[in-house]
Design a protein around this motif. Structure first.
Motif, mmCIF file in Angstrom:
data_model
loop_
_atom_site.group_PDB
_atom_site.id
_atom_site.type_symbol
_atom_site.label_atom_id
_atom_site.label_comp_id
_atom_site.label_asym_id
_atom_site.label_seq_id
_atom_site.Cartn_x
_atom_site.Cartn_y
_atom_site.Cartn_z
ATOM 1 N N ALA A 1 0.898 -1.151 0.000
ATOM 2 C CA ALA A 1 0.000 0.000 0.000
ATOM 3 C C ALA A 1 0.935 1.198 0.000
ATOM 4 C CB ALA A 1 -0.890 -0.009 1.232
ATOM 5 N N PRO B 1 -3.191 3.282 -1.078
ATOM 6 C CA PRO B 1 -3.362 3.454 0.367
ATOM 7 C C PRO B 1 -4.628 4.223 0.745
ATOM 8 C CG PRO B 1 -1.352 4.560 -0.400
ATOM 9 C CD PRO B 1 -1.958 3.859 -1.576
ATOM 10 N N ARG C 1 -7.473 3.652 -0.238
ATOM 11 C CA ARG C 1 -8.593 2.710 -0.216
ATOM 12 C C ARG C 1 -8.637 1.868 1.065
ATOM 13 N NH1 ARG C 1 -8.312 -1.024 -4.951
ATOM 14 N NH2 ARG C 1 -10.191 -1.789 -3.960
ATOM 15 N N ILE C 2 -7.668 2.049 1.953
ATOM 16 C CA ILE C 2 -7.619 1.253 3.175
ATOM 17 C C ILE C 2 -8.454 1.928 4.260
ATOM 18 C CG2 ILE C 2 -6.121 0.339 4.989
ATOM 19 C CD1 ILE C 2 -3.888 0.211 2.890
ATOM 20 N N TRP D 1 -9.587 -2.263 11.005
ATOM 21 C CA TRP D 1 -8.522 -3.023 11.666
ATOM 22 C C TRP D 1 -8.346 -2.655 13.133
ATOM 23 C CZ3 TRP D 1 -7.316 -6.893 8.675
ATOM 24 C CH2 TRP D 1 -7.504 -6.751 7.308
#
Length: 107
Positions: free
Chosen positions: A52, A70, A72-73, A78
């Motif tokens: 990423a 990145p 899109r994270i 998490w």
């Protein structure tokens, strides 16, 4: 030269044998275990490495690495999952963590 499994390099030693051992080792350590069939030219790796990163997708592909934008994270996906063995460390690449404090000693 890119990132490949050990068998990929060994099967094509005439192409890669002139590289320093440390360079080949780094490539194979990043890629992990795998197989390469010289007859078909197919490399089968146990893992896929995806970055990423702001490095362009085409450049990642040229060295046999996957690419993820990145932006899109979703970091919230998490967070709070330590009980599952998943830890999110914001800006981990910019911070050095010590597991135990280091006490200076007199020489």
């Amino acid at each position: 030269m890119g990132y490949h499994c050990r068998d990929y390099f060994l099967a094509q030693w005439d192409r890669f044998g002139h590289y320093p051992g440390a360079v080949l080792a780094h490539s194979t350590h990043v890629s992990g275990l795998g197989r390469y069939d010289k007859a078909t030219g197919i490399e089968t790796r146990r893992i896929a490495v995806t970055l990423a990163t702001g490095i362009p997708e085409e450049r990642c592909a040229r060295v046999n690495l996957g690419y993820l934008d990145p932006s899109r994270i979703d970091l919230d996906r998490w967070r709070g999952r330590e009980a599952e063995g998943i830890g999110l460390i914001p800006r981990a690449g910019e911070t050095l963590y010590r597991l135990t404090p280091v006490t200076p000693t007199a020489l």
